[in-house]
Design a protein around this motif. Structure first.
Motif, short mmCIF file in Angstrom:
data_model
loop_
_atom_site.label_atom_id
_atom_site.label_comp_id
_atom_site.label_asym_id
_atom_site.label_seq_id
_atom_site.Cartn_x
_atom_site.Cartn_y
_atom_site.Cartn_z
N ARG A 348 0.70 -0.98 -0.04
CA ARG A 348 -0.43 -0.10 -0.08
C ARG A 348 1.02 1.14 0.08
O ARG A 348 0.52 2.19 -0.84
CB ARG A 348 -0.91 -0.02 0.80
CG ARG A 348 -1.58 0.73 1.40
CD ARG A 348 -2.20 1.11 2.37
NE ARG A 348 -3.03 2.14 3.30
CZ ARG A 348 -4.53 3.27 2.76
NH1 ARG A 348 -5.26 2.78 1.44
NH2 ARG A 348 -4.44 4.42 3.14
N ALA A 349 1.89 1.13 0.62
CA ALA A 349 3.02 2.44 0.76
C ALA A 349 3.41 2.64 -1.17
O ALA A 349 3.76 3.65 -0.73
CB ALA A 349 3.87 2.10 2.14
N ARG A 350 3.88 1.88 -1.29
CA ARG A 350 4.52 1.50 -2.61
C ARG A 350 3.41 2.29 -3.08
O ARG A 350 3.50 3.44 -4.80
CB ARG A 350 4.91 -0.03 -3.16
CG ARG A 350 6.51 -0.20 -2.54
CD ARG A 350 6.90 -1.05 -3.48
NE ARG A 350 6.12 -2.05 -3.88
CZ ARG A 350 6.13 -3.55 -3.21
NH1 ARG A 350 6.36 -2.84 -2.60
NH2 ARG A 350 4.41 -3.81 -4.03
N ILE A 351 2.24 1.71 -3.33
CA ILE A 351 0.83 2.22 -4.70
C ILE A 351 1.09 3.89 -3.87
O ILE A 351 0.87 5.04 -5.00
CB ILE A 351 0.30 1.82 -4.42
CG1 ILE A 351 0.67 -0.19 -4.70
CG2 ILE A 351 -1.33 2.26 -5.50
CD1 ILE A 351 -1.21 -0.39 -4.42
N ALA A 352 0.75 3.99 -2.78
CA ALA A 352 0.68 6.12 -2.29
C ALA A 352 1.82 6.21 -2.72
O ALA A 352 1.60 7.42 -3.39
CB ALA A 352 0.53 5.96 -0.87
N ASP A 353 2.69 5.71 -2.97
CA ASP A 353 4.09 6.90 -3.22
C ASP A 353 3.66 7.03 -4.42
O ASP A 353 4.38 7.81 -5.89
CB ASP A 353 5.33 6.01 -2.50
CG ASP A 353 5.87 5.95 -1.20
OD1 ASP A 353 4.88 6.89 -0.33
OD2 ASP A 353 6.55 5.34 -0.77
N ASP A 354 3.93 5.92 -5.67
CA ASP A 354 3.77 5.61 -6.99
C ASP A 354 2.82 6.97 -7.58
O ASP A 354 3.11 7.72 -7.79
CB ASP A 354 4.01 4.57 -7.03
CG ASP A 354 3.74 4.17 -8.54
OD1 ASP A 354 3.29 5.39 -9.40
OD2 ASP A 354 3.65 3.30 -9.17
N LEU A 355 1.78 7.04 -6.17
CA LEU A 355 0.23 7.27 -6.85
C LEU A 355 0.87 9.18 -6.88
O LEU A 355 0.50 10.13 -7.26
CB LEU A 355 -1.58 7.49 -6.35
CG LEU A 355 -1.15 6.10 -6.90
CD1 LEU A 355 -2.51 5.92 -5.76
CD2 LEU A 355 -1.76 5.99 -8.18
N ALA A 356 1.91 9.37 -5.15
CA ALA A 356 1.76 11.21 -5.06
C ALA A 356 2.93 11.35 -6.28
O ALA A 356 2.96 12.49 -6.33
CB ALA A 356 2.00 10.37 -3.70
N ALA A 357 3.96 10.33 -6.99
CA ALA A 357 4.92 11.88 -7.51
C ALA A 357 3.63 12.38 -8.45
O ALA A 357 3.50 11.52 -9.66
CB ALA A 357 5.34 9.82 -8.10
N GLU A 358 5.48 12.97 -9.59
CA GLU A 358 4.32 14.55 -9.98
C GLU A 358 3.33 14.92 -9.82
O GLU A 358 2.59 15.66 -10.36
CB GLU A 358 3.97 13.64 -11.49
CG GLU A 358 5.28 12.02 -11.76
CD GLU A 358 6.47 12.75 -12.26
OE1 GLU A 358 6.81 14.16 -12.09
OE2 GLU A 358 7.66 11.89 -12.38
N ALA A 359 2.40 14.99 -8.04
CA ALA A 359 1.74 15.28 -7.92
C ALA A 359 1.05 16.78 -7.72
O ALA A 359 0.69 17.63 -7.59
CB ALA A 359 0.86 14.67 -6.76
N ALA A 360 2.76 17.23 -6.84
CA ALA A 360 3.06 19.01 -7.53
C ALA A 360 3.77 19.18 -8.71
O ALA A 360 4.45 20.03 -8.62
CB ALA A 360 3.96 19.16 -6.00
N ASP A 361 4.62 18.64 -9.81
CA ASP A 361 4.78 18.81 -11.00
C ASP A 361 4.58 19.96 -11.35
O ASP A 361 3.52 20.44 -11.89
CB ASP A 361 5.29 18.15 -11.80
CG ASP A 361 6.68 17.76 -12.46
OD1 ASP A 361 6.65 19.01 -13.60
OD2 ASP A 361 7.04 17.18 -12.71
#
Length: 556
Positions: A348-361
């Motif tokens: 779950r943490a891996r997925i959450a980190d993946d989903l958060a990537a580029e979220a503030a780009d």
């Protein structure tokens, strides 16, 4: 003594008896008697600009209320224009009743103006379609149409009313509504299901669109907490478990090498709850064909070599889950939960980190990841997002997650472009106290843009969020993946979206910088009517995702 009235008036009384409050449509000459009868009714007729849009409005209305959404069209081209929306509702399990006009019965046997067999056309895309041959059968036909449309699994039914039948006097009354109870699951199957769960080493729940209906999500959440089994949703099962629940592992159905696919590869038991094979083919999550499958649904399992069910509970989904929960209490007293709820925490943490990537780009055109992160932050738990069909749908499916059921509507069975804009009108009418955002690509948006006038005329507030890339982005993505980067001609030009909004008399803006998006969206959401927000999107992220996670498996 039964009152005599015109058949069209009886038809409207029967609709009232079924609890109909809104009808979406475009009338014609052949249903004029019905339209005049509606003038004396409390039923609100929502005049639309295209029949397909009317059907999509009824589709979304039905999904959100659980009652059949109703749409109306005249004969010939009116009926053919309804077809895509009716088919969408039927395959996406939305209760819908379509009413179509027809020529007088005196000319149906011969070649005549606009005469076609519309009922035959509708039968393959509906649960039931029927023409009214005699006025006396109107109560039976309407009662049956609504009962079939709302019965599990819900879908579309069609009623055809010839213009001469609508005029005749008739002595009849609406039939009383029936609310039958669905049967409970077989007790032996429940016991076998509990045994299967206890014997599993690494089970996972796959929650489909049926997990959102009839209080099923409440019992599913109880089941997950009781067992410690993680839950993955399909595109249409979003919100079955809250995104904040530690047992939520988000959504399946995109890239072949995504984190979720690896989880399914490792699982030995899949508990499929309200799952339809049209949502995400089992060959994509049961790649080795080695899973035990517990099928919990309203209907028996579809026959599919990759969906070889071990045990099936065929009954009301909520009640089946309740029975399993109670049986687990009895069989596993003192041992619940059976599985370590923290075991999948690293995933779950891996997925959450993946989903958060580029979220503030800050890049512009904006990356899909940031757009959806901003939309999620702007909307509340009960607010509703609708996704049209296109490349954006894949990003919505992967990156937009829900706290509550039925807060993200995606056309994923029939996958109809043009769904989101009119669907948002139906959603806002169904749920007037909830904010609504319709995400479309610039391709799908222009397929039903005409009904912005409907929203403007009726002062229905929602936001059309258009992702602008100047082409059919999902087709391009799939072709590039399949043909080593090559694609056919898929580019087109767009109108000036701010000028387009002004032409409709609504608020409109084109986003000019990534850091402006959040404030632009807030301003759009604050409008008292429809708002159009166009945002340039960088679909270079599509192939980056494919290269990182494998082939694009999801259907369009």
């Amino acid at each position: 003594m039964t009152e005599t009235m015109k058949a069209a008036d009886l038809f409207v009384r029967c609709l009232e008896a079924e609890g109909v409050e809104h009808i979406f449509g475009v009338p014609g000459e052949e249903n004029a008697d019905l339209m005049i009868a509606l003038e004396s009714s409390d039923i609100r007729f929502v005049l639309c600009r295209h029949e397909q849009a009317a059907a999509f409005m009824a589709d979304a209305y039905g999904r959100l209320t659980g009652r059949a959404g109703v749409c109306l069209a005249t004969l010939g081209p009116g009926a053919t224009n309804l077809v895509t929306g009716v088919a969408d509702a039927n395959m996406d399990r939305a209760p819908l009743v379509a009413i179509i006009g027809q020529a007088a019965t005196s000319r149906l046997h011969k070649e005549s103006h606009q005469n076609m067999d519309a009922v035959a056309m509708m039968r393959p895309i509906s649960k039931w379609a029927q023409s009214i041959a005699r006025a006396e059968i109107i109560p039976e036909v309407i009662a049956k149409a609504f009962r079939i449309a709302t019965a599990e699994k819900p879908g579309a039914t069609v009623i055809e009313l010839p213009e001469d039948i609508a005029k005749v006097p008739v002595a009849a009354q609406p039939l009383p509504q029936l609310r039958p109870r669905r049967p409970a699951a077989d007790h032996k199957a429940v016991a076998r299901a509990v045994e299967l769960i206890q014997a599993a080493k690494r089970p996972v729940v796959l929650a489909g669109n049926g997990a959102l209906r009839k209080q099923a999500s409440r019992q599913l959440r109880r089941f997950a907490r009781k067992t410690g089994i993680p839950v993955v949703s399909t595109f249409m099962g979003k919100g079955a478990l809250s995104l904040e629940d530690p047992l939520s592992l988000f959504t399946a159905g995109l890239q072949g090498g995504d984190h979720i696919n690896q989880l399914f590869d490792a699982a030995d038991l899949v508990v499929a709850v309200g799952y339809d094979l049209v949502e995400y083919a089992p060959t994509l999550w049961n790649r080795k064909g080695d899973k035990s499958i517990l099928h919990i649904d309203f209907d028996p399992a579809e026959t599919d070599s990759d969906y070889a069910v071990t045990v099936e509970l065929v009954a009301d989904v909520a009640d089946s889950l309740w029975q399993v929960n109670e049986a687990l209490n009895a069989a596993c007293a003192g041992r619940l939960p059976l599985f370590d709820a923290a075991a999948e925490a690293p995933l779950r943490a891996r997925i959450a980190d993946d989903l958060a990537a580029e979220a503030a780009d800050p890049a512009f055109p904006m990356k899909p990841q940031r757009i959806l992160a901003e939309v999620r932050a702007a909307l509340g738990a009960e607010d509703i997002l609708l996704s049209d069909v296109g490349a954006h749908k894949m990003w919505v499916a992967r990156h937009y997650h829900c706290l509550e059921p039925n807060t993200c509507l995606i056309s994923n069975g029939f996958c109809s472009m043009g769904f989101a804009l009119p669907g948002a009108i139906g959603a806002r009418i169904a749920c007037p106290d909830r904010r609504v955002v319709a995400i479309s690509g610039d391709g799908g948006f222009l397929m039903n843009v005409q009904d912005l006038e409907t929203a403007k005329r009726l002062a229905i507030p929602f936001v059309c969020l258009v992702w602008v890339d100047g082409g059919y982005g999902l087709i391009k993505w799939k072709q590039q993946t399949q043909f080593d980067g090559q694609h056919s001609e898929l580019a087109f030009s767009n109108p000036d979206f701010e000028t387009l909004a002004a032409a409709f008399g609504i608020w409109g803006r084109q986003v000019r910088a990534a850091d402006d998006f959040a404030s632009d969206l807030d301003e759009a959401l604050a409008q008292n009517g429809p708002a159009l927000l166009a945002v340039p999107v960088d679909y270079a992220e599509n192939l980056k995702l494919t290269n990182r996670l494998g082939n694009l498996d999801a259907t369009i």
